[in-house]
Every structure is written in C-alpha cells, then in structure tokens.
Design a protein around this motif. Structure first.
Motif, short mmCIF file in Angstrom:
data_model
loop_
_atom_site.label_atom_id
_atom_site.label_comp_id
_atom_site.label_asym_id
_atom_site.label_seq_id
_atom_site.Cartn_x
_atom_site.Cartn_y
_atom_site.Cartn_z
N GLU A 65 -19.62 -2.97 -66.05
CA GLU A 65 -20.13 -2.41 -64.27
C GLU A 65 -18.17 -1.47 -64.46
OE1 GLU A 65 -22.39 -0.88 -61.97
OE2 GLU A 65 -23.22 -1.59 -63.49
N GLY A 66 -17.55 -2.37 -64.72
CA GLY A 66 -16.18 -1.48 -64.49
C GLY A 66 -15.97 -0.59 -65.31
N ILE A 67 -16.24 -0.43 -66.45
CA ILE A 67 -16.51 -0.12 -67.67
C ILE A 67 -17.25 1.86 -67.08
CG2 ILE A 67 -16.48 1.31 -69.71
CD1 ILE A 67 -16.14 -2.10 -70.50
N LEU A 68 -18.23 1.59 -66.80
CA LEU A 68 -19.16 2.60 -66.32
C LEU A 68 -18.94 3.03 -65.29
CD1 LEU A 68 -22.49 0.76 -67.56
CD2 LEU A 68 -21.40 2.45 -68.37
N GLY A 69 -17.66 2.71 -64.50
CA GLY A 69 -17.50 3.32 -63.03
C GLY A 69 -16.50 3.37 -62.99
N ALA A 70 -16.00 3.71 -64.49
CA ALA A 70 -14.26 4.54 -64.68
C ALA A 70 -14.76 5.50 -64.38
CB ALA A 70 -14.26 3.52 -65.70
#
Length: 338
Positions: free
Chosen positions: A333-338
């Motif tokens: 989620e952190g990667i995709l939301g970055a």
C-alpha cells in the motif's frame, strides 16, 4: 509414398483438479478456476494454431477450466473464436461439461450501425455468429462487453435475458460497467428472472478503480467478478524493470494499450519497488501481481494472457503463495500510494 502422422489424441492430466482453487462466483452455484485463460491475443488467424493448441491444452492440464473470448478477438475479428472452435473439436469436445466458455459483444465487430453497441439486434446476432464460429451449442456465459450510453439499459439486459432463455448461454455477464450502471443492470436482470452472474472489469495494482464503489456493489448484490489485465498489459512483469525496452508495446508510437500515465516514471518506480517485495516472497513480479488481485474478496478469478505455454505455468505457480502478511500488505500500500 509419403504419409502424414495423425495428430496425437489429447489426453488431459488426470490430476488437473488437485491444485487449482475454484472460488464460488458470487452467490451462484458456479465455481470458476482462480485463473482463467483469455484469448484476446495470440489466438487469431495470424497466429500459430499449434501454439494456440499447446497453450489451451497446458491451461486445462493445470486446472484452468474457464476460457474467455469475445466476438472481435483476433486479428482478424472473429478468428480467435474460430481458433478455439478448432481446438475444441480436436481436443476438448469430450470434456465440454468440464469447461466454462464465455464470449462477449459490445465493441465494434462489423460495418454499419448494427455491428456495435448494446442493441438487441447486435447482441443476439453477434451471439449467433460467435456460436457458429466456435461450433458450440451454447456459451456458459455471454457478456455485454461494454455499456452503450445510446441504448436503453433495459434493451441491453433484455437481450441478455433472451440469450439465456433461448439456450444460447447459461448465464449473463457484463463488462466495463460503472458501479451505478452495474447496480441498475442487476435490478433489471433480477426483475426478468435472469440473475447477473458476473462482472468483468480491468483491475491490477496500477489500476484500482473497482475499489471506488464497484466491489461494494458486487458483494452486496452477490455478483462474482473476473478481472482482466491483472498484469497491466505486461507492466507488472520483469519486462519493464529497467525502463522501457526497445520494441516493447510501451515503446511503440502507435501503441494503444498504454497511456502516458501507465508508462510514467512514477509507475516504473513503483514496479521496481514491487519487484523487491516479490523477490522477498520468493515470487516473480507477475506472480505477486496475480496473488494480489486474488487477495481482494470481491474477485472470483483473474484472466491471464499468454504467448506460450511456459507463461501459463509461471502464472499458475502464483497460486502456490497467495497469502499476504499484514506487513506485506502495508508495504505494498505504501508503494502504490506513493
């Protein structure tokens, strides 16, 4: 005198059902293989029939029972259905009752005003043509491939109802419909006595639009879903880890499958970070992407494409590691939301 060897008789793997999950499709009695084989590309009249045959055989040997077609898959239009019909006749006819075979109509198919859209005339004529090309007596699922804003939804859903009631198909499906139009389609079909079985939307780590309302509608209404483009047309594979290679789809000036957003530096950076997560899980990036879409409880099955049997084997291997830890999901989620 020269003689030709007859084509060997295909005998499917007797253990084909041992490892493939078969989730229930919504609240229906139908169970779909967690992975389905799409025939959008590499099954047309310009492609190798022997390779297409090898891919369908390998898919079935690995437990894939759902084969996804549309009237205009090719090229040329209609030829993927013709190819599948040949494979069906040669290899799979004895196993017809073990298969889910679907087709669709909605996008352009033939010239003139009656070869595109959601009209009763187009959908029923197209279904009849598709049955003739495949040599099938019926489809398991027939879809309205896209919402037609110029045709009343009652007419489009009424055509699907007729297709089911006439025996041309067993179940009705829709594809590429918004949450609002999906809810309307469900209500119309329910009133006609032909429940909506399934929705086929695009969904992957880089395109999560279905999470903005559609998945809630599907779960509330008891409708299954089968997602296409789970690998984002190859973006979620190792092909683009080092940028856009020369000759790839994304590099072509005439490409129609990628938008500028798809191949942005931001997305390429996400792909590289996701690959690190995949490696830590002992998976390829493609396997991670497939496991991730199947982790959504609104998703029944994911459609994979392939150009050779080995790619199908690689995709099916994703099923060996479908579980995610909370930490992994947080990282993703952190990667995709970055």
């Amino acid at each position: 005198m020269l003689t030709t060897e007859p084509n060997p008789v295909y005998r499917p793997n007797p253990e084909r059902y041992q490892n493939m999950p078969y989730p229930r499709c919504g609240r229906s009695g139908v169970r779909l293989s967690a992975l389905s084989l799409g025939l959008w590309q590499n099954f047309g009249g310009v492609d190798s029939l022997s390779n297409a045959r090898a891919m369908v055989q390998r898919a079935f040997d690995l437990g894939i029972t759902h084969f996804d077609l549309a009237n205009n898959y090719g090229p040329p239009y209609g030829s993927a259905e013709t190819t599948f019909g040949q494979i069906m006749k040669q290899d799979l006819a004895p196993y017809r009752d073990e298969l889910i075979i679907s087709s669709k109509a909605g996008y352009d198919m033939w010239p003139g005003p009656y070869g595109i859209g959601g009209s009763r005339k187009y959908l029923i004529a197209s279904c009849d043509q598709s049955l003739k090309r495949t040599g099938l007596e019926y489809f398991d699922i027939f879809y309205s491939h896209c919402m037609d804003p110029d045709t009343p939804l009652e007419e489009t859903m009424g055509a699907l109802d007729t297709i089911v009631r006439s025996g041309r198909a067993l179940y009705a499906g829709i594809s590429n419909y918004s949450p609002e139009k999906t809810r309307e389609a469900v209500a119309i079909l329910k009133s006609l006595g032909t429940p909506l079985l399934i929705h086929q939307p695009r969904y992957n780590m880089l395109d999560r639009w279905i999470e903005d309302g559609l998945t809630d509608v599907l779960k509330h209404e008891g409708v299954g879903s089968i997602v296409f483009s789970p690998l984002s047309q190859g973006m979620l594979t190792d092909k683009y880890l080092n940028g856009i290679p020369e000759g790839s789809r994304a590099s072509r000036s005439e490409q129609i499958y990628f938008s500028e957003d798809d191949i942005s530096a931001e997305n390429l950076s996400k792909v590289q970070a996701l690959n690190e997560v995949a490696q830590a899980r002992g998976q390829s990036l493609a396997q991670l992407a497939l496991a991730w879409v199947l982790n959504n409880d609104a998703v029944t099955s994911a459609i994979i494409g392939a150009s050779r049997p080995e790619q199908i084997e690689n995709s099916v291997a994703a099923l060996d590691n479908l579980e995610f830890s909370d930490d992994e999901l947080t990282t993703i989620e952190g990667i995709l939301g970055a």
